[in-house]
Write a protein that holds these residues in place. Sequence first.
Motif, PDB file in Angstrom:
ATOM      1  N   VAL A 206       0.842  -1.196   0.000  1.00  0.00           N
ATOM      2  CA  VAL A 206       0.000   0.000   0.000  1.00  0.00           C
ATOM      3  C   VAL A 206       0.880   1.250   0.000  1.00  0.00           C
ATOM      4  N   ALA A 207       1.924   1.247   0.840  1.00  0.00           N
ATOM      5  CA  ALA A 207       2.841   2.397   0.891  1.00  0.00           C
ATOM      6  C   ALA A 207       3.482   2.634  -0.469  1.00  0.00           C
ATOM      7  N   GLN A 208       3.922   1.568  -1.122  1.00  0.00           N
ATOM      8  CA  GLN A 208       4.565   1.703  -2.430  1.00  0.00           C
ATOM      9  C   GLN A 208       3.598   2.266  -3.459  1.00  0.00           C
ATOM     10  N   LYS A 209       2.362   1.780  -3.453  1.00  0.00           N
ATOM     11  CA  LYS A 209       1.382   2.238  -4.442  1.00  0.00           C
ATOM     12  C   LYS A 209       0.972   3.700  -4.212  1.00  0.00           C
ATOM     13  N   LEU A 210       1.023   4.137  -2.960  1.00  0.00           N
ATOM     14  CA  LEU A 210       0.684   5.527  -2.649  1.00  0.00           C
ATOM     15  C   LEU A 210       1.906   6.447  -2.695  1.00  0.00           C
ATOM     16  N   GLY A 211       3.092   5.868  -2.862  1.00  0.00           N
ATOM     17  CA  GLY A 211       4.315   6.669  -2.896  1.00  0.00           C
ATOM     18  C   GLY A 211       4.657   7.281  -1.554  1.00  0.00           C
ATOM     19  N   LEU A 212       4.367   6.547  -0.458  1.00  0.00           N
ATOM     20  CA  LEU A 212       4.587   7.081   0.886  1.00  0.00           C
ATOM     21  C   LEU A 212       5.725   6.355   1.599  1.00  0.00           C
ATOM     22  N   THR A 213       6.337   7.067   2.545  1.00  0.00           N
ATOM     23  CA  THR A 213       7.301   6.453   3.452  1.00  0.00           C
ATOM     24  C   THR A 213       6.579   5.430   4.327  1.00  0.00           C
ATOM     25  N   GLN A 214       7.313   4.413   4.774  1.00  0.00           N
ATOM     26  CA  GLN A 214       6.704   3.416   5.655  1.00  0.00           C
ATOM     27  C   GLN A 214       7.644   3.065   6.801  1.00  0.00           C
ATOM     28  N   ILE A 215       7.037   2.699   7.918  1.00  0.00           N
ATOM     29  CA  ILE A 215       7.778   2.147   9.054  1.00  0.00           C
ATOM     30  C   ILE A 215       7.100   0.831   9.406  1.00  0.00           C
ATOM     31  N   THR A 216       7.851  -0.256   9.313  1.00  0.00           N
ATOM     32  CA  THR A 216       7.310  -1.576   9.599  1.00  0.00           C
ATOM     33  C   THR A 216       7.711  -2.040  11.006  1.00  0.00           C
ATOM     34  N   TYR A 217       7.075  -3.103  11.472  1.00  0.00           N
ATOM     35  CA  TYR A 217       7.376  -3.700  12.777  1.00  0.00           C
ATOM     36  C   TYR A 217       7.246  -2.686  13.917  1.00  0.00           C
ATOM     37  N   THR A 218       6.309  -1.777  13.792  1.00  0.00           N
ATOM     38  CA  THR A 218       6.119  -0.758  14.822  1.00  0.00           C
ATOM     39  C   THR A 218       5.554  -1.382  16.095  1.00  0.00           C
ATOM     40  N   GLU A 219       6.137  -1.008  17.222  1.00  0.00           N
ATOM     41  CA  GLU A 219       5.640  -1.496  18.506  1.00  0.00           C
ATOM     42  C   GLU A 219       4.941  -0.386  19.291  1.00  0.00           C
ATOM     43  N   GLU A 220       5.378   0.851  19.059  1.00  0.00           N
ATOM     44  CA  GLU A 220       4.741   1.970  19.756  1.00  0.00           C
ATOM     45  C   GLU A 220       5.019   3.270  19.003  1.00  0.00           C
ATOM     46  N   ILE A 221       3.983   4.109  18.901  1.00  0.00           N
ATOM     47  CA  ILE A 221       4.166   5.458  18.368  1.00  0.00           C
ATOM     48  C   ILE A 221       4.544   6.348  19.549  1.00  0.00           C
ATOM     49  N   LEU A 222       5.732   6.909  19.507  1.00  0.00           N
ATOM     50  CA  LEU A 222       6.252   7.658  20.641  1.00  0.00           C
ATOM     51  C   LEU A 222       5.804   9.114  20.636  1.00  0.00           C
TER      52      LEU A 222
END
Length: 297
Positions: A137-153
Amino acid sequence: MSLKIVVLAKQVPDTRQVGKDAMNADGTVNRAALPAVFNPEDLNALEQALRLKDTHPGSTITILTMGPGRAAEIIREGLYRGADNGYLLTDRAFAGADTLATSYALATAIRKIGDCDLIIGGRQAIDGDTAQVGPQVAQKLGLTQITYTEEILKVDEKKRRITCRRRIDGGVEMVEGPLPIVLTVNGSAAPCRPRQAKLVMKYKRALGAQEKNAMTKDGSALPYADLYAKRPYLNLTEWSAADVDADLSQCGLAGSPTKVKTVESISFQAKESKALTASDTDIESLIVELIANHEIG
């Protein structure tokens, strides 16, 4: 700073209940034969979105899911926990989609929703375990991605950047990225909060069009029909392939290069057992046996 958040969620077959009818003749999963549940890691993702909503007044959470009419249950479950609205992508053209076709359909729907700050979903679904849909989805939208996220700080309002903790093999990473962004969340993240009683009472009669049609197909009147005119939020939005302007050649089986040959339920059972005491003699004999079998040593 208010955020516009889209949570990608999936209704999945309970893989603990796989039986002889789990597969269709064409190699697709027979979802009607299996109990349906909210994909576990998508619930972890929803909790991260809800925490952002708690700390950023005015933020909104939209549940986006794809599936048959009964998948509207996923939207209701999100609403019960604090989401604001949802969209169900449902069309025969989407049936049998692999990760490539699924990510294409979701990306077209996200473009229709428009102006998202954050797209967040579980790392993977328990009926496939590929962990591919979020990154695609990130690739198709041309967006940055962060995988394996455990917590949004944190989210830096001025710089429009987000900082997350990732759980990876061997440790953790602190990663920063620009908004808008796509995040996929691990099962090690915080579990989702339970339903709120007030929200259950508010949304318990929320239905999609297919659910309403199923309730009235025998000619009977729709229960509580007057509510759906008085309370528009009870009408769950369904989008077809045409609604999101999707290319049918990239949807469903037509757009899926991956084919599943078979699905089996495999259980491992011990063929023999041995009872041991805590005596030194029994422990020494076990060690000798394990070394002789080249299982240790």
